[in-house]
Design an enzyme around this catalytic site. Structure first.
Site, PDB file in Angstrom:
ATOM      1  N   SER A 179       0.824  -1.193   0.000  1.00  0.00           N
ATOM      2  CA  SER A 179       0.000   0.000   0.000  1.00  0.00           C
ATOM      3  C   SER A 179       0.870   1.260   0.000  1.00  0.00           C
ATOM      4  CB  SER A 179      -0.965  -0.037   1.188  1.00  0.00           C
ATOM      5  OG  SER A 179      -1.965   0.947   1.086  1.00  0.00           O
ATOM      6  N   ASP A 227     -10.228  -4.543  -5.591  1.00  0.00           N
ATOM      7  CA  ASP A 227      -9.620  -3.777  -4.502  1.00  0.00           C
ATOM      8  C   ASP A 227     -10.263  -2.389  -4.486  1.00  0.00           C
ATOM      9  OD1 ASP A 227      -8.029  -2.309  -2.758  1.00  0.00           O
ATOM     10  OD2 ASP A 227      -6.126  -2.996  -3.595  1.00  0.00           O
ATOM     11  N   HIS A 247      -7.485  -5.379  -0.203  1.00  0.00           N
ATOM     12  CA  HIS A 247      -6.281  -4.561  -0.321  1.00  0.00           C
ATOM     13  C   HIS A 247      -5.087  -5.159   0.411  1.00  0.00           C
ATOM     14  CE1 HIS A 247      -4.285  -0.782  -1.236  1.00  0.00           C
ATOM     15  NE2 HIS A 247      -4.013  -0.556   0.036  1.00  0.00           N
TER      16      HIS A 247
END
Length: 266
Positions: free
Chosen positions: A95, A217, A245
């Site tokens: 991320s 996602d 995610h």
């Protein structure tokens, strides 16, 4: 401050194996890599750490001004790599940590062999033809909600982020991770995460790079993964047929296989 203490650094696995450095995203800590780590330790030297403000990092290292953008997090990565004299590092960032990795690798490419970007987003906010998945109003609302009731926000957002309604235990794991993070630090890191725009930094990456995204996602839709891939020269794109995610938690076997396969690739 010693970086091992500052960032709660742990080194596990094969002492002579390729070095894989796992970097967690917002609201997480190194514990969310546990299922991937156990699949890598037989062949790799795995470096785990917590970003300042998260997990077991030193509370004394936290400074809201220093950590208001991603540059200091990238500097911390380089401090760890330099202090431990690590070379040919394969940096795996989840991320927002994918962009932290982009910044670190761009600054000191000689220390890194490869870069793996797991569910990356260089910019969460739509801008012209670019689709990050959110409007500025969406992000402002998210940040306001986090600021007013962090624990409530965590309980609501974790299921959305994890994307596994049939596996509530994974949602609880992410919620617990959010709740271990100091709310004041979380607010600052959230602003750095969701308001940063690192699109221009992608072209600074000069090491072999793998972009790993998920087919479904809500935080980093497939269009974003394709954008990152197209803007890092020579990069590869691998889409996991999973939802959510956090594939390092929901699909650790696929995530570990993607990392290991890329490391082995010449």
């Amino acid at each position: 401050m010693n970086v091992r203490v500052k960032n709660n650094v742990r080194i596990v696995g094969a002492a002579d194996g390729p070095v894989v450095m796992l970097s967690h995203g917002f609201g997480c800590d190194q514990s969310l890599w546990s299922s991937v780590t156990e699949r890598l330790v037989a062949s790799f030297k795995v470096v785990l750490f917590d970003h300042v403000g998260a997990g077991g990092s030193s509370p004394d290292a936290w400074d809201a001004g220093k950590y208001a953008d991603l540059e200091q997090y990238a500097r911390d990565v380089l401090d760890i790599v330099e202090e431990l004299d690590l070379r040919d590092v394969v940096f795996v960032g989840h991320s927002v940590a994918s962009m932290i990795g982009v910044l670190a690798v761009a600054e000191a490419p000689e220390r890194f062999a490869k870069l793996v970007l797991l569910t990356p987003s260089p910019c969460y906010i739509d801008d012209g033809d670019y689709r990050g998945g959110f409007t500025r109003a969406d992000i402002d609302e998210l940040l306001d909600s986090l600021d007013s009731n962090y624990l409530g926000w965590s309980a609501v957002m974790a299921p959305t982020i994890m994307g596994t309604p049939d596996r509530p235990e994974l949602q609880e794991q992410l919620t617990d991770s959010f709740c271990r993070t100091d709310p004041a630090a979380a607010k600052v890191f959230a602003m750095a995460t969701f308001l940063s725009d690192n699109r221009a930094d992608l072209e600074r990456v000069t090491v072999p790079t793998l972009v790993v995204d998920c087919a479904r996602d809500t935080l980093a839709p497939p269009d974003v993964g394709r954008y990152v891939h197209h803007n890092i020269a020579g990069s590869a794109l691998q889409t996991l047929d999973v939802s959510g995610h956090c594939p390092q938690v929901s699909a650790p076997e696929l995530t570990a296989a993607a990392i290991a396969g890329f490391v082995a690739r010449s």
